[in-house]
Design a protein around this motif. Structure first.
Motif, PDB file in Angstrom:
ATOM      1  N   UNK A 155     -51.231  11.503 -24.355  1.00 11.47           N
ATOM      2  CA  UNK A 155     -50.200  10.935 -23.487  1.00 11.47           C
ATOM      3  C   UNK A 155     -49.623  12.010 -22.577  1.00 11.47           C
ATOM      4  N   UNK A 156     -49.405  13.220 -23.111  1.00 14.01           N
ATOM      5  CA  UNK A 156     -48.904  14.314 -22.281  1.00 14.01           C
ATOM      6  C   UNK A 156     -49.907  14.680 -21.193  1.00 14.01           C
ATOM      7  N   UNK A 157     -51.194  14.630 -21.519  1.00 11.83           N
ATOM      8  CA  UNK A 157     -52.216  14.907 -20.508  1.00 11.83           C
ATOM      9  C   UNK A 157     -52.174  13.852 -19.404  1.00 11.83           C
ATOM     10  N   UNK A 158     -51.969  12.591 -19.791  1.00 11.63           N
ATOM     11  CA  UNK A 158     -51.829  11.523 -18.801  1.00 11.63           C
ATOM     12  C   UNK A 158     -50.585  11.733 -17.947  1.00 11.63           C
ATOM     13  N   UNK A 159     -49.475  12.120 -18.576  1.00  8.33           N
ATOM     14  CA  UNK A 159     -48.238  12.357 -17.835  1.00  8.33           C
ATOM     15  C   UNK A 159     -48.386  13.509 -16.849  1.00  8.33           C
ATOM     16  N   UNK A 160     -49.131  14.533 -17.224  1.00 15.94           N
ATOM     17  CA  UNK A 160     -49.346  15.660 -16.315  1.00 15.94           C
ATOM     18  C   UNK A 160     -50.128  15.210 -15.084  1.00 15.94           C
ATOM     19  N   UNK A 161     -51.191  14.461 -15.292  1.00 13.42           N
ATOM     20  CA  UNK A 161     -51.957  13.973 -14.152  1.00 13.42           C
ATOM     21  C   UNK A 161     -51.117  13.036 -13.286  1.00 13.42           C
ATOM     22  N   UNK A 162     -50.266  12.225 -13.918  1.00 13.84           N
ATOM     23  CA  UNK A 162     -49.388  11.339 -13.148  1.00 13.84           C
ATOM     24  C   UNK A 162     -48.365  12.141 -12.357  1.00 13.84           C
ATOM     25  N   UNK A 163     -47.872  13.250 -12.931  1.00 18.75           N
ATOM     26  CA  UNK A 163     -46.908  14.088 -12.218  1.00 18.75           C
ATOM     27  C   UNK A 163     -47.542  14.767 -11.013  1.00 18.75           C
ATOM     28  N   UNK A 164     -48.828  15.062 -11.100  1.00 17.28           N
ATOM     29  CA  UNK A 164     -49.524  15.711  -9.980  1.00 17.28           C
ATOM     30  C   UNK A 164     -49.953  14.691  -8.934  1.00 17.28           C
ATOM     31  N   UNK A 165     -50.464  13.543  -9.387  1.00 18.34           N
ATOM     32  CA  UNK A 165     -51.047  12.570  -8.459  1.00 18.34           C
ATOM     33  C   UNK A 165     -50.164  11.370  -8.183  1.00 18.34           C
ATOM     34  N   UNK A 166     -49.213  11.122  -9.073  1.00 12.37           N
ATOM     35  CA  UNK A 166     -48.470   9.869  -9.002  1.00 12.37           C
ATOM     36  C   UNK A 166     -47.273   9.939  -8.103  1.00 12.37           C
ATOM     37  N   UNK A 167     -46.243   9.171  -8.438  1.00 17.60           N
ATOM     38  CA  UNK A 167     -45.081   9.084  -7.557  1.00 17.60           C
ATOM     39  C   UNK A 167     -43.777   9.086  -8.318  1.00 17.60           C
ATOM     40  N   UNK A 168     -43.756   9.660  -9.537  1.00 19.94           N
ATOM     41  CA  UNK A 168     -42.500   9.781 -10.263  1.00 19.94           C
ATOM     42  C   UNK A 168     -41.892   8.428 -10.590  1.00 19.94           C
ATOM     43  N   UNK A 169     -40.560   8.376 -10.580  1.00 21.33           N
ATOM     44  CA  UNK A 169     -39.869   7.144 -10.950  1.00 21.33           C
ATOM     45  C   UNK A 169     -39.921   6.089  -9.866  1.00 21.33           C
ATOM     46  N   UNK A 170     -40.019   6.528  -8.618  1.00 22.08           N
ATOM     47  CA  UNK A 170     -40.097   5.576  -7.516  1.00 22.08           C
ATOM     48  C   UNK A 170     -38.771   5.017  -7.058  1.00 22.08           C
ATOM     49  N   UNK A 171     -37.653   5.417  -7.708  1.00 23.58           N
ATOM     50  CA  UNK A 171     -36.366   4.863  -7.307  1.00 23.58           C
ATOM     51  C   UNK A 171     -35.946   5.253  -5.915  1.00 23.58           C
ATOM     52  N   UNK A 172     -36.126   6.537  -5.542  1.00 23.87           N
ATOM     53  CA  UNK A 172     -35.692   6.981  -4.229  1.00 23.87           C
ATOM     54  C   UNK A 172     -36.519   6.373  -3.120  1.00 23.87           C
ATOM     55  N   UNK A 173     -37.756   5.956  -3.436  1.00 24.32           N
ATOM     56  CA  UNK A 173     -38.593   5.338  -2.413  1.00 24.32           C
ATOM     57  C   UNK A 173     -37.947   4.060  -1.886  1.00 24.32           C
ATOM     58  N   UNK A 174     -37.340   3.262  -2.763  1.00 29.82           N
ATOM     59  CA  UNK A 174     -36.707   2.031  -2.335  1.00 29.82           C
ATOM     60  C   UNK A 174     -35.518   2.329  -1.427  1.00 29.82           C
ATOM     61  N   UNK A 175     -34.772   3.387  -1.700  1.00 30.33           N
ATOM     62  CA  UNK A 175     -33.639   3.748  -0.857  1.00 30.33           C
ATOM     63  C   UNK A 175     -34.120   4.096   0.537  1.00 30.33           C
ATOM     64  N   UNK A 176     -35.190   4.886   0.630  1.00 28.04           N
ATOM     65  CA  UNK A 176     -35.703   5.269   1.937  1.00 28.04           C
ATOM     66  C   UNK A 176     -36.207   4.058   2.698  1.00 28.04           C
ATOM     67  N   UNK A 177     -36.857   3.128   2.005  1.00 29.04           N
ATOM     68  CA  UNK A 177     -37.317   1.922   2.679  1.00 29.04           C
ATOM     69  C   UNK A 177     -36.162   1.119   3.244  1.00 29.04           C
ATOM     70  N   UNK A 178     -35.067   1.050   2.495  1.00 27.23           N
ATOM     71  CA  UNK A 178     -33.897   0.333   2.965  1.00 27.23           C
ATOM     72  C   UNK A 178     -33.274   1.045   4.160  1.00 27.23           C
ATOM     73  N   UNK A 179     -33.201   2.378   4.096  1.00 26.16           N
ATOM     74  CA  UNK A 179     -32.631   3.131   5.208  1.00 26.16           C
ATOM     75  C   UNK A 179     -33.442   2.944   6.469  1.00 26.16           C
ATOM     76  N   UNK A 180     -34.748   2.947   6.326  1.00 25.72           N
ATOM     77  CA  UNK A 180     -35.631   2.768   7.479  1.00 25.72           C
ATOM     78  C   UNK A 180     -35.439   1.386   8.092  1.00 25.72           C
TER      79      UNK A 180
END
Length: 472
Positions: free
Chosen positions: A440-465
């Motif tokens: 699971x930690x190996x999966x989390x590491x790959x997600x931290x490198x390739x993924x997008x984290x929690x994604x919460x701030x992305x919604x804020x930026x979309x709203x601001x835009x």
């Protein structure tokens, strides 16, 4: 405030009609943006995505999933099924189509308006006719198209981020399910041994060779083992159902098979020296933040362009009266900035842009920190699992072998053998959990490198835009 002016020609009308014809060429793309999403996902997971638009494509996808389910699942096949069969991801593809529709709509002018009036006064009839075109819409067409184009690119990144996140969630659920099933198998062995010990203690206590206290201890251990087995079975069911949801399976397909034990540890852990640099290049939330800031900057430019005059319509008009020749001309209608000079809108857009810039910087800082934390967890979990594999479990086995030798030599009783078996319970369970936590930690590491984290701030930026884009 309409302004009417007679003219011998209708050049403004010709210009507007030409622009209308040109802007009517905005069309949908062949793939709807899915090729870009598939490429982004493949770069980060090694697997592509697809959207089922027809019954034939859905049938082909179901056949491929059934073929994968015919064999015990591996982490890769589980991710492949999830990317092809998860309905939430298919819904995200539909959202991608909405973003493209907005882009096409932005490349087209509003329909012209036509007005007609007829007034009779005695024997005279006064008829007014006019056609109005959105002239500001024509002038700002490139800006609006650019904004929606960047929004469409952002939607592609968000959809790819959802696909990458689904792949990581599926891998985590897979290792949880396999580890939980492995724990059930070991818990069943513990219960069988505890039951044998409790039965032996009961018989020896009946003939007076065992105290009531020792018998009660054996019976209590058997009761605790039975309770723990029930909990372990439920945990295995819950872990499997979580995996089933991510795979998008139902009906007879939920009877898929998974391996009896977790994969072995790799020979050596991965090096994390360039993890931060790779995250800055590959993390989709960082790219989404950059796209959001760029789009907000473009929206700010549009706000400045339309801040002073935000309603301007140009059109052709003619007028005819009874007994008089037809009068032709053009009509311009604009809003006079008597009360609202657009300063508040411009200030608001600038504040939203600075918000997007700071959120982009915050996303990058968080991404770097998450990668460092994920690698620390990955390396720690590897060391712990390796310690259990190379030190703790072999040591417990040697102790068990020695106790068994003493029992065979009549130097130890059967209850010493059972006591040693109980001592191994916690060590074996901890070893299984350590091995599961590593994957699971190996999966989390790959997600931290390739993924997008929690994604919460992305919604804020979309709203601001969205708020930064003015309406005219």
């Amino acid at each position: 405030m309409p302004i009417h002016r007679n003219a011998g020609g209708v050049k403004p009308l010709a210009i507007a009609l030409s622009a209308l014809v040109l802007t009517g060429c905005a069309t949908f793309s062949r793939d709807g943006g899915l090729d870009s999403v598939s490429a982004l996902t493949r770069e980060r997971t090694g697997l592509s995505v697809q959207r089922d638009k027809s019954a034939a494509e859905s049938a082909a996808s179901e056949a491929a999933v059934s073929q994968l389910l015919a064999q015990p699942l591996t982490p890769d096949t589980a991710v492949r099924i999830a990317l092809a069969n998860n309905k939430g991801l298919q819904a995200a593809f539909a959202g991608l189509g909405i973003a493209e529709a907005n882009l096409v709509q932005a490349g087209r002018l509003r329909n012209p308006g036509f007005s007609f009036g007829r007034m009779r006064g005695g024997d005279e009839v006064d008829i007014d006719r006019s056609i109005l075109f959105d002239f500001v819409g024509l002038l700002t067409l490139p800006l609006r198209t650019g904004i929606e184009s960047r929004r469409f690119e952002q939607a592609k990144l968000q959809t790819a981020a959802q696909a990458v996140r689904l792949a990581a969630d599926t891998r985590r659920a897979y290792f949880n399910a396999v580890g939980a099933q492995q724990s059930v198998q070991y818990a069943e062995q513990v219960v069988n041994a505890a039951e044998a010990g409790a039965e032996l203690a009961r018989r020896m206590s009946r003939v007076g060779n065992w105290s009531k206290l020792d018998q009660a201890r054996e019976q209590a251990f058997y009761a605790d083992a039975t309770t723990q087995l029930a909990r372990t079975r439920h945990n295995a069911t819950a872990a499997r159902e979580q995996l089933t949801r991510l795979l998008g399976l139902w009906g007879a397909a939920i009877d898929y098979r998974i391996p009896d034990r977790l994969p072995d540890l790799p020979k050596a852990p991965n090096d994390g020296t360039d993890a931060e640099a790779r995250a800055m290049q590959q993390r989709l939330d960082v790219q989404i933040a950059r796209q959001g800031a760029s789009a907000t900057a473009a929206a700010l430019g549009l706000t400045r362009a339309t801040g002073f005059i935000n309603v301007l319509e140009l059109g052709y008009a003619n007028k005819s009266q009874t007994g008089a020749p037809r009068q032709n001309g053009y009509e311009i209608e604009l809003a006079l900035p008597l009360f609202d000079w657009g300063t508040a809108r411009r200030a608001r857009a600038e504040a939203i842009y600075m918000q997007a810039v700071q959120q982009t910087a915050d996303t990058a800082i968080r991404a770097r920190s998450e990668v460092r934390e994920a690698y620390s967890a990955y390396r720690t979990r590897y060391d712990i699992a390796k310690h259990y594999r190379d030190e703790v479990v072999p040591l417990r086995k040697r102790i068990s072998d020695e106790v068994l030798l003493r029992y065979n030599g009549m130097l130890a009783s059967v209850f010493e053998l059972l006591t040693d078996s109980r001592a191994q319970v916690s060590s074996v369970n901890a070893a299984i959990e350590a091995q599961r936590d590593f994957w699971i930690a190996e999966t989390n590491l790959q997600a931290a490198i390739n993924g997008n984290g929690s994604g919460g701030s992305t919604e804020i930026r979309g709203q601001a835009f969205t708020e930064a884009q003015p309406q005219h």
